[in-house]
Design a protein around this motif. Structure first.
Motif, PDB file in Angstrom:
ATOM      1  N   ASP A  15     -34.420 -65.043  25.824  1.00 18.12           N
ATOM      2  CA  ASP A  15     -35.760 -65.611  25.744  1.00 18.12           C
ATOM      3  C   ASP A  15     -36.276 -66.051  27.114  1.00 18.12           C
ATOM      4  O   ASP A  15     -37.470 -65.940  27.395  1.00 18.12           O
ATOM      5  CB  ASP A  15     -35.787 -66.784  24.763  1.00 18.12           C
ATOM      6  N   ALA A  16     -35.380 -66.500  27.962  1.00 22.83           N
ATOM      7  CA  ALA A  16     -35.773 -66.919  29.308  1.00 22.83           C
ATOM      8  C   ALA A  16     -36.126 -65.733  30.207  1.00 22.83           C
ATOM      9  O   ALA A  16     -36.746 -65.907  31.250  1.00 22.83           O
ATOM     10  CB  ALA A  16     -34.640 -67.726  29.946  1.00 22.83           C
ATOM     11  N   ARG A  17     -35.755 -64.521  29.800  1.00 20.11           N
ATOM     12  CA  ARG A  17     -35.923 -63.341  30.650  1.00 20.11           C
ATOM     13  C   ARG A  17     -36.860 -62.271  30.092  1.00 20.11           C
ATOM     14  O   ARG A  17     -37.403 -61.482  30.851  1.00 20.11           O
ATOM     15  CB  ARG A  17     -34.557 -62.720  30.912  1.00 20.11           C
ATOM     16  N   LEU A  18     -37.020 -62.231  28.788  1.00 23.84           N
ATOM     17  CA  LEU A  18     -37.859 -61.187  28.181  1.00 23.84           C
ATOM     18  C   LEU A  18     -39.338 -61.507  28.359  1.00 23.84           C
ATOM     19  O   LEU A  18     -39.767 -62.633  28.102  1.00 23.84           O
ATOM     20  CB  LEU A  18     -37.577 -61.076  26.677  1.00 23.84           C
ATOM     21  N   PRO A  19     -40.120 -60.522  28.763  1.00 22.69           N
ATOM     22  CA  PRO A  19     -41.565 -60.757  28.823  1.00 22.69           C
ATOM     23  C   PRO A  19     -42.147 -60.868  27.410  1.00 22.69           C
ATOM     24  O   PRO A  19     -41.564 -60.382  26.438  1.00 22.69           O
ATOM     25  CB  PRO A  19     -42.094 -59.517  29.543  1.00 22.69           C
ATOM     26  N   ASP A  20     -43.294 -61.500  27.318  1.00 22.84           N
ATOM     27  CA  ASP A  20     -43.963 -61.661  26.023  1.00 22.84           C
ATOM     28  C   ASP A  20     -44.338 -60.330  25.405  1.00 22.84           C
ATOM     29  O   ASP A  20     -44.485 -60.228  24.189  1.00 22.84           O
ATOM     30  CB  ASP A  20     -45.219 -62.524  26.172  1.00 22.84           C
ATOM     31  N   THR A  21     -44.482 -59.289  26.220  1.00 18.85           N
ATOM     32  CA  THR A  21     -44.896 -57.974  25.730  1.00 18.85           C
ATOM     33  C   THR A  21     -43.737 -57.133  25.187  1.00 18.85           C
ATOM     34  O   THR A  21     -43.963 -56.009  24.745  1.00 18.85           O
ATOM     35  CB  THR A  21     -45.572 -57.178  26.860  1.00 18.85           C
ATOM     36  N   CYS A  22     -42.535 -57.664  25.208  1.00 23.55           N
ATOM     37  CA  CYS A  22     -41.362 -56.906  24.756  1.00 23.55           C
ATOM     38  C   CYS A  22     -41.453 -56.595  23.262  1.00 23.55           C
ATOM     39  O   CYS A  22     -41.698 -57.483  22.446  1.00 23.55           O
ATOM     40  CB  CYS A  22     -40.095 -57.703  25.038  1.00 23.55           C
ATOM     41  N   ARG A  23     -41.274 -55.305  22.915  1.00 18.79           N
ATOM     42  CA  ARG A  23     -41.180 -54.909  21.506  1.00 18.79           C
ATOM     43  C   ARG A  23     -39.732 -55.080  21.083  1.00 18.79           C
ATOM     44  O   ARG A  23     -38.814 -54.726  21.821  1.00 18.79           O
ATOM     45  CB  ARG A  23     -41.573 -53.444  21.310  1.00 18.79           C
ATOM     46  N   ILE A  24     -39.515 -55.615  19.883  1.00 15.47           N
ATOM     47  CA  ILE A  24     -38.167 -55.858  19.380  1.00 15.47           C
ATOM     48  C   ILE A  24     -37.983 -55.038  18.115  1.00 15.47           C
ATOM     49  O   ILE A  24     -38.715 -55.226  17.136  1.00 15.47           O
ATOM     50  CB  ILE A  24     -37.940 -57.355  19.121  1.00 15.47           C
ATOM     51  N   LEU A  25     -37.015 -54.122  18.158  1.00 14.39           N
ATOM     52  CA  LEU A  25     -36.711 -53.234  17.043  1.00 14.39           C
ATOM     53  C   LEU A  25     -35.309 -53.555  16.532  1.00 14.39           C
ATOM     54  O   LEU A  25     -34.357 -53.598  17.322  1.00 14.39           O
ATOM     55  CB  LEU A  25     -36.790 -51.776  17.492  1.00 14.39           C
ATOM     56  N   VAL A  26     -35.192 -53.753  15.220  1.00  9.03           N
ATOM     57  CA  VAL A  26     -33.947 -54.273  14.663  1.00  9.03           C
ATOM     58  C   VAL A  26     -33.478 -53.415  13.493  1.00  9.03           C
ATOM     59  O   VAL A  26     -34.274 -53.018  12.631  1.00  9.03           O
ATOM     60  CB  VAL A  26     -34.129 -55.740  14.201  1.00  9.03           C
ATOM     61  N   SER A  27     -32.178 -53.179  13.457  1.00  5.57           N
ATOM     62  CA  SER A  27     -31.544 -52.495  12.331  1.00  5.57           C
ATOM     63  C   SER A  27     -31.780 -53.295  11.048  1.00  5.57           C
ATOM     64  O   SER A  27     -31.866 -54.523  11.085  1.00  5.57           O
ATOM     65  CB  SER A  27     -30.036 -52.395  12.596  1.00  5.57           C
ATOM     66  N   PRO A  28     -31.829 -52.612   9.904  1.00  5.31           N
ATOM     67  CA  PRO A  28     -32.003 -53.332   8.641  1.00  5.31           C
ATOM     68  C   PRO A  28     -30.748 -54.064   8.160  1.00  5.31           C
ATOM     69  O   PRO A  28     -30.824 -54.845   7.214  1.00  5.31           O
ATOM     70  CB  PRO A  28     -32.393 -52.220   7.655  1.00  5.31           C
ATOM     71  N   ALA A  29     -29.606 -53.864   8.801  1.00  6.36           N
ATOM     72  CA  ALA A  29     -28.372 -54.539   8.389  1.00  6.36           C
ATOM     73  C   ALA A  29     -28.534 -56.053   8.541  1.00  6.36           C
ATOM     74  O   ALA A  29     -29.094 -56.529   9.536  1.00  6.36           O
ATOM     75  CB  ALA A  29     -27.200 -54.048   9.225  1.00  6.36           C
TER      76      ALA A  29
END
Length: 150
Positions: free
Chosen positions: A38-52
């Protein structure tokens, strides 16, 4: 474009595989790594997550909006993850929360040109970047971080 690979944190054994949840240790790993990210990711980062469930729980620790992507579920191919991330054409960074061996194979392919088995520790992040260089492109490993060292 930055491509950040985050392997889900420690999970309980059992079946069904998609329903496996994080252990108490896994929850702590997720919280530590989420604070680091969170301290390093820009606000524009897309986050894609497995359904597991274990990947969903890992991503929830980050407390940001994310999209569940069935194409990166356990057993996904490295190429399927690249398509989901729109690599290397995406303008914004992409964080993938997924599984082994897919993440290791993806890192291997991007960094060496061959899809080999590379181990990504539970809860660890591999941060890669696609950089233009001399009229071509090169993938650079920017960081590898384990929750054990935070």
């Amino acid at each position: 474009m930055d491509l950040i690979l985050w392997r889900h944190c420690e999970a309980e054994p059992g079946e069904p595989d998609l329903g496996r949840r994080l252990t108490p240790k896994g929850v702590k790993q997720a919280e530590r790594m989420a604070a680091w990210l969170d301290a390093r990711l820009p606000d524009t980062c897309r986050i894609l997550v497995s359904p597991a469930d274990r990947a969903q729980q890992t991503a929830l620790a980050l407390q940001r909006k994310f999209k569940t992507v069935p194409e990166i579920a356990p057993g996904a191919s490295a190429s399927a993850v690249l398509v989901a991330a729109n690599w290397p054409d995406s303008r914004e960074p992409v964080l993938i929360v997924g599984h082994q061996p897919t993440l290791g194979e993806l890192a291997s392919f991007l960094l060496s040109g061959e899809e080999a088995y590379w181990s990504v520790r539970k809860g660890a992040v591999w941060w890669l970047s696609n950089r233009a260089k001399d009229g071509g492109a090169a993938v650079v490993l920017k960081a590898v971080q384990s929750p054990d060292f935070i």
